[in-house]
Design an enzyme around this catalytic site. Structure first.
Site, short mmCIF file in Angstrom:
data_model
loop_
_atom_site.label_atom_id
_atom_site.label_comp_id
_atom_site.label_asym_id
_atom_site.label_seq_id
_atom_site.Cartn_x
_atom_site.Cartn_y
_atom_site.Cartn_z
N LYS A 123 0.81 -1.31 0.01
CA LYS A 123 0.05 -0.05 -0.03
C LYS A 123 0.81 1.23 0.01
O LYS A 123 0.49 2.31 -0.45
CB LYS A 123 -1.04 0.03 1.39
N LYS A 205 -4.33 -10.59 -7.11
CA LYS A 205 -5.52 -11.04 -6.57
C LYS A 205 -6.85 -9.88 -6.77
O LYS A 205 -6.23 -8.69 -7.18
CB LYS A 205 -5.31 -10.98 -4.83
N LYS A 208 -10.65 -4.58 -4.65
CA LYS A 208 -11.75 -3.58 -4.80
C LYS A 208 -11.18 -2.38 -5.13
O LYS A 208 -11.79 -1.74 -5.77
CB LYS A 208 -12.75 -3.53 -3.62
P1 ATP Z 1 -8.15 -3.30 -0.88
O1 ATP Z 1 -8.37 -3.56 -2.27
O2 ATP Z 1 -9.15 -2.14 -0.37
O3 ATP Z 1 -6.97 -3.53 0.06
P2 ATP Z 1 -9.74 -5.80 -0.61
O4 ATP Z 1 -10.42 -6.09 -1.77
O5 ATP Z 1 -8.22 -6.34 -0.74
O6 ATP Z 1 -9.36 -4.62 -0.42
P3 ATP Z 1 -10.15 -6.21 2.07
O7 ATP Z 1 -11.22 -5.32 2.81
O8 ATP Z 1 -8.66 -6.01 2.44
O9 ATP Z 1 -10.47 -6.25 0.63
O10 ATP Z 1 -10.50 -7.80 2.64
C1 ATP Z 1 -11.66 -8.06 3.22
C2 ATP Z 1 -11.78 -9.58 3.18
O11 ATP Z 1 -11.79 -10.50 2.00
C3 ATP Z 1 -10.33 -10.10 3.67
O12 ATP Z 1 -10.82 -11.33 4.55
C4 ATP Z 1 -9.60 -10.63 2.57
O13 ATP Z 1 -8.85 -11.91 3.03
C5 ATP Z 1 -10.79 -11.29 1.59
N1 ATP Z 1 -10.33 -10.91 0.28
C6 ATP Z 1 -10.06 -10.00 -0.32
N2 ATP Z 1 -10.14 -10.12 -1.53
C7 ATP Z 1 -9.91 -11.43 -1.94
C8 ATP Z 1 -9.92 -12.35 -2.91
N3 ATP Z 1 -9.47 -11.76 -4.10
N4 ATP Z 1 -9.94 -13.76 -2.74
C9 ATP Z 1 -10.26 -14.22 -1.52
N5 ATP Z 1 -10.52 -13.29 -0.37
C10 ATP Z 1 -10.59 -12.10 -0.59
#
Ligand code: ATP
Ligand code: LTN
Length: 343
Positions: A123, A205, A208
């Site tokens: 980040k 991965k 969002k």
């Molecule tokens: P950002 O992109 O803002 O970092 P993010 O989409 O990675 O956010 P988080 O809010 O960090 O989402 O994660 C929320 C939950 O969703 C966590 O438990 C994380 O492990 C899970 N998660 C996020 N992205 C994935 C993915 N692509 N596949 C499986 N689990 C996910």
């Protein structure tokens, strides 16, 4: 028949804590990797699920959007099947104990351990103009979230395990100084362990906060947009539907197979078998249908709930009260242990 009067008292339920940041539109990755799993846990455990708004401001947010998304996230939790009668749901900033314990734990965490965190490295590279102290101490606040509730298990995606590890280290360090104050929590991965990858770069991965909206499926996307995104997912030129998780050249197809497996509950190998010999077009259309059918009922329920602000407000207010009560027991103990004057 004689009644059996010797009854063993039921074991108290183990406690679960988890949350998602309302930092963007929730993706299919968040749903399949986290929220769906929480639904399955709610009967067996005492569950607390929060909207982690304090964490989101480690990256700049638009205030009006953050407020709106926090409520939307609650509606999505409920629409996905989390039952407010069974679980505590609340907004993190409504319980000041998080920030209070966060401060204290900052004084029991070393710079060196925080410097090793992958999420901080990622980040801070992505937001080079705003490498703030909150981004650096993010894992300490996360440790406070978990430890306040004497949590047994923390269901998260694989990417968060490093944060659970540092939380355990901090808790053990504190306990070894002051006695048994915190329960040592464990991470809990989804059964499938599914990590949903980006549709445009399947080695990354699905996130969002990806700048390319074609890379992720938002739970808020129109159904025809979901189908379109899946149909334009990056694959390979081999043209063979096989599940080869260790073969990077198959990353796109592996990802579509994993998504199909996660939404249908079948094993990836049996999906590959079912579609073997078919073209990618046919397979993508089937994946698109299955994803849309998974999202549809959640969206319909979401659309209904989001209009009922009073209902949602009732839930987060009740949730905050319960969360406060539970967290304050731990916080009081911590205050005493470190030497603060407790009234
Ligand atoms: P950002 O992109 O803002 O970092 P993010 O989409 O990675 O956010 P988080 O809010 O960090 O989402 O994660 C929320 C939950 O969703 C966590 O438990 C994380 O492990 C899970 N998660 C996020 N992205 C994935 C993915 N692509 N596949 C499986 N689990 C996910
Ligand atoms: N960092 C988490 C969100 C989060 C969290 C928590 C998850 C903040 N505090 C406590 C579980 C327990 C993420 O998923 N990005």
């Amino acid at each position: 028949m004689e009644e059996n009067i010797i009854s063993t008292p039921a074991e108290p339920k183990k406690r679960i804590f988890s949350g998602v940041q309302p930092s963007g539109n929730i993706t299919l990755g968040n749903y399949l990797g986290a929220i769906k799993n929480w639904v399955d846990l709610q009967d067996k455990y005492e569950c607390i699920y929060a909207m982690m708004d304090l964490h989101t401001i480690t990256v700049r947010q638009t205030p009006a959007e953050l407020r709106k998304r926090t409520l939307e996230l609650l509606a999505l939790y409920i629409a996905a099947g989390i039952d407010p009668e069974k679980c505590i749901m609340f907004v993190q900033s409504h319980n000041s104990a998080h920030a209070e314990l966060g401060w204290i734990l900052n004084c029991y965490t070393y710079m060196g351990e925080l410097q090793r965190m992958t999420q901080f490295k990622d980040k801070s590279a992505r937001h080079a103009d705003n490498i703030n102290a909150g981004l650096f101490t993010y894992p300490v606040l996360m440790a406070a979230d978990i430890l306040l509730y004497q949590t047994d298990y923390v269901p998260v995606g694989k990417d968060q395990l490093q944060h659970i590890e540092i939380c355990r280290d901090i808790a053990n360090r504190f306990n070894s100084l002051y006695g048994n104050v915190f329960k040592i929590p464990e991470g809990l991965l989804t059964k499938s362990g599914a990590k949903i990858m980006s549709l445009q770069d399947p080695t990354k991965k699905m996130s969002k906060s990806d700048e390319n909206p074609k890379a992720f499926i938002s739970m808020m996307d129109d159904f025809n947009v979901i189908a379109k995104k899946i149909k334009s997912a990056v694959t390979d030129s081999e043209g063979v539907i096989e599940y080869r998780p260790d073969d990077e050249s198959k990353a796109g197809i592996n990802n579509l197979i994993s998504i199909m497996a996660a939404v249908t509950g079948k094993a990836p190998e049996s999906i590959a078998q079912e579609f073997s010999g078919q073209g990618y077009g046919v397979f993508k259309a089937a994946v698109a249908d299955a994803v849309v059918e998974t999202v549809r009922p959640i969206r319909e329920e979401y659309d209904r709930l989001i209009k009922d602000k009073a209902y949602l407000q009732g839930i987060y207010k009740n949730g905050a009260e319960s969360a406060h009560r539970l967290a304050n027991r731990t916080l009081k103990k911590v205050y005493k242990k470190v030497g603060f004057v407790v009234e």
